[in-house]
Design a protein around this motif. Structure first.
Motif, PDB file in Angstrom:
ATOM      1  N   HIS A   4       0.841  -1.202   0.000  1.00  0.00           N
ATOM      2  CA  HIS A   4       0.000   0.000   0.000  1.00  0.00           C
ATOM      3  C   HIS A   4       0.878   1.255   0.000  1.00  0.00           C
ATOM      4  O   HIS A   4       2.087   1.162   0.171  1.00  0.00           O
ATOM      5  CB  HIS A   4      -0.926  -0.015   1.213  1.00  0.00           C
ATOM      6  N   ALA A   5       0.226   2.398  -0.199  1.00  0.00           N
ATOM      7  CA  ALA A   5       0.970   3.662  -0.190  1.00  0.00           C
ATOM      8  C   ALA A   5       1.501   3.925   1.217  1.00  0.00           C
ATOM      9  O   ALA A   5       0.786   3.762   2.204  1.00  0.00           O
ATOM     10  CB  ALA A   5       0.055   4.802  -0.620  1.00  0.00           C
ATOM     11  N   ALA A   7       2.839   6.594   3.877  1.00  0.00           N
ATOM     12  CA  ALA A   7       2.817   8.029   4.135  1.00  0.00           C
ATOM     13  C   ALA A   7       4.241   8.546   4.240  1.00  0.00           C
ATOM     14  O   ALA A   7       5.064   7.969   4.940  1.00  0.00           O
ATOM     15  CB  ALA A   7       2.055   8.318   5.421  1.00  0.00           C
ATOM     16  N   ASP A  36       4.211  14.686  -3.110  1.00  0.00           N
ATOM     17  CA  ASP A  36       4.524  13.286  -2.791  1.00  0.00           C
ATOM     18  C   ASP A  36       5.197  12.703  -4.032  1.00  0.00           C
ATOM     19  O   ASP A  36       5.548  13.447  -4.948  1.00  0.00           O
ATOM     20  CB  ASP A  36       3.252  12.519  -2.376  1.00  0.00           C
ATOM     21  N   ASN A 218      -3.921  15.728  -7.767  1.00  0.00           N
ATOM     22  CA  ASN A 218      -3.237  14.666  -7.032  1.00  0.00           C
ATOM     23  C   ASN A 218      -3.220  14.922  -5.531  1.00  0.00           C
ATOM     24  O   ASN A 218      -3.116  13.987  -4.723  1.00  0.00           O
ATOM     25  CB  ASN A 218      -1.804  14.497  -7.553  1.00  0.00           C
ATOM     26  N   GLY A 221      -6.036  13.206  -4.339  1.00  0.00           N
ATOM     27  CA  GLY A 221      -5.695  11.779  -4.429  1.00  0.00           C
ATOM     28  C   GLY A 221      -4.811  11.350  -3.268  1.00  0.00           C
ATOM     29  O   GLY A 221      -4.999  10.287  -2.678  1.00  0.00           O
ATOM     30  N   ARG A 222      -3.872  12.205  -2.934  1.00  0.00           N
ATOM     31  CA  ARG A 222      -2.970  11.896  -1.821  1.00  0.00           C
ATOM     32  C   ARG A 222      -3.735  11.814  -0.498  1.00  0.00           C
ATOM     33  O   ARG A 222      -3.474  10.931   0.331  1.00  0.00           O
ATOM     34  CB  ARG A 222      -1.878  12.967  -1.724  1.00  0.00           C
ATOM     35  N   ASN A 224      -6.848  11.027  -0.193  1.00  0.00           N
ATOM     36  CA  ASN A 224      -7.556   9.732  -0.261  1.00  0.00           C
ATOM     37  C   ASN A 224      -6.639   8.579   0.136  1.00  0.00           C
ATOM     38  O   ASN A 224      -7.005   7.712   0.927  1.00  0.00           O
ATOM     39  CB  ASN A 224      -8.078   9.471  -1.676  1.00  0.00           C
ATOM     40  N   ARG A 225      -5.427   8.557  -0.417  1.00  0.00           N
ATOM     41  CA  ARG A 225      -4.502   7.440  -0.184  1.00  0.00           C
ATOM     42  C   ARG A 225      -4.009   7.397   1.254  1.00  0.00           C
ATOM     43  O   ARG A 225      -3.930   6.344   1.861  1.00  0.00           O
ATOM     44  CB  ARG A 225      -3.282   7.554  -1.126  1.00  0.00           C
ATOM     45  N   GLU A 226      -3.639   8.565   1.753  1.00  0.00           N
ATOM     46  CA  GLU A 226      -2.948   8.569   3.048  1.00  0.00           C
ATOM     47  C   GLU A 226      -3.868   8.806   4.235  1.00  0.00           C
ATOM     48  O   GLU A 226      -3.515   8.483   5.362  1.00  0.00           O
ATOM     49  CB  GLU A 226      -1.824   9.614   3.036  1.00  0.00           C
ATOM     50  N   GLU A 228      -7.395   8.054   4.170  1.00  0.00           N
ATOM     51  CA  GLU A 228      -8.670   7.330   3.975  1.00  0.00           C
ATOM     52  C   GLU A 228      -9.834   8.292   3.720  1.00  0.00           C
ATOM     53  O   GLU A 228     -10.863   8.227   4.393  1.00  0.00           O
ATOM     54  CB  GLU A 228      -8.999   6.469   5.192  1.00  0.00           C
ATOM     55  N   ASP A 230     -12.615  10.232   0.855  1.00  0.00           N
ATOM     56  CA  ASP A 230     -13.378   9.795  -0.324  1.00  0.00           C
ATOM     57  C   ASP A 230     -13.641  10.946  -1.299  1.00  0.00           C
ATOM     58  O   ASP A 230     -14.738  11.085  -1.832  1.00  0.00           O
ATOM     59  CB  ASP A 230     -14.677   9.090   0.095  1.00  0.00           C
TER      60      ASP A 230
END
Ligand code: AVJ
Length: 321
Positions: A4-5, A7, A36, A218, A221-222, A224-226, A228, A230
């Motif tokens: 997974h990504a 942080a 990132d 992005n 997006g970041r 979202n990834r780091e 959680e 939506d």
């Protein structure tokens, strides 16, 4: 094996900054979080877009004037660079320095990926030794200054018009902070993007291919990834606008409709009105005379300036008084 990504910034600080920024009346997110691994790679693409002349102008001035710049410096010298990025444009300066004396080069970067890239890019230059610092700019600079030998002068590089991400008062304060870690006759090479026609500026920050839009989106997006979250990335759009009072190009993300987003990792939800924006970055633009005044106001003297005329951009040599 992690799949997974991971942080890159300690999550609590990122979460706290996202909460603080998205609960202001004008929602905002700190521009440092644009970088990132994905954002840094997208910025590398921006820097080769025909509409975005800034990075090439910075490189051209350094390539053309490296020897002239280096000749003005007292020796022996240690080089500290704030935010080395890929390190590409620094090559010309280091090569010119290496002709005069073996030189220590200390890139200061919060991104370990960028630091590694910079060591790879510049590791082959004879007579240059690289000592990287994975630190915030001023912390890293204080550490380099602490380690200096008694006869060494410091030469600080702050290139690429990164200073433009600060508003004017904060930029001046940052220059003062740098000055306070230096001694008289140490110097700072400062890159500043100059004012140019507004349509040209807007094209540079809203390129037709959409790379800058991707760079900006992005950031969601970041989160979202780091954290959680939506965010639906297709429900936001990139906007670049010129702020004539601040003399800056602002990037925003505009909510296409009324919506609610949950940022689980930061423990909150936030409502957006249709057309409401998140302000993600400002890039301030300067006049060449203004840089002389900025130097004066912060304990430096602007000793020389080199300009790129193709894409107006200034490299200024500031000597600590
Ligand atoms: C790397 C901060 C100088 O402000 O022009 C490029 C970043 N943002 N396109 C800038 C950026 C959108 C860039 N700096």
């Amino acid at each position: 094996m992690l799949t997974h990504a991971v942080a890159t910034q300690p999550v609590p600080e990122f979460a706290a900054d996202v909460l603080a920024g998205l609960t202001k009346p004008q929602k905002e997110l700190p521009s440092k979080y644009l970088y990132d691994d994905v954002g840094s790679a997208l910025f590398e693409v921006i820097s080769v877009l025909p509409e975005y002349g800034l990075t090439r102008a910075d490189e051209r001035v350094l390539l053309r004037n490296a020897y002239d710049i280096v000749e003005r410096l007292p020796m022996p010298i240690t080089v500290a660079e704030l935010g080395s990025g890929s390190g590409k444009k620094t090559r010309w300066l280091l090569k010119a320095l290496a002709r005069r004396q073996p030189t220590a080069y200390c890139p200061i970067e919060i991104s370990p990926t960028a630091l590694a890239m910079c060591k790879r890019e510049l590791g082959d230059i004879d007579a240059i030794s690289i000592l990287g610092f994975e630190r915030e700019y001023l912390d890293g600079l204080a550490e380099v200054a602490d380690r200096r030998k008694i006869n060494q002068h410091l030469f600080v590089l702050f290139l690429g018009s990164t200073i433009g991400n600060f508003d004017r008062p904060a930029g001046l304060q940052f220059l003062r902070d740098i000055r306070n870690t230096l001694q008289p006759d140490d110097s700072l090479l400062l890159g500043t993007d100059l004012l140019k026609p507004i349509p040209q500026l807007l094209e540079a920050y809203a390129d037709p291919v959409g790379v800058t839009a991707a760079f900006n989106l992005n950031l969601l997006g970041r989160i979202n990834r780091e954290l959680e979250a939506d965010f639906a990335l297709d429900q936001f759009e990139h906007v670049a606008r010129f702020n004539p009072y601040a003399r800056s190009v602002e990037m925003h993300l505009r909510s296409k409709r009324a919506q609610t987003v949950t940022i689980g990792g930061a423990g909150f939800s936030v409502r957006f009105r249709a057309d409401e924006t998140i302000w993600t970055e400002s890039s301030h633009k300067y006049s060449k005379d203004e840089v002389f005044q900025m130097a004066k106001d912060t304990g430096f003297r602007c000793e020389a300036q080199w300009i790129d005329h193709e894409w107006p951009f200034a490299e200024s040599l500031l000597v600590a008084q």
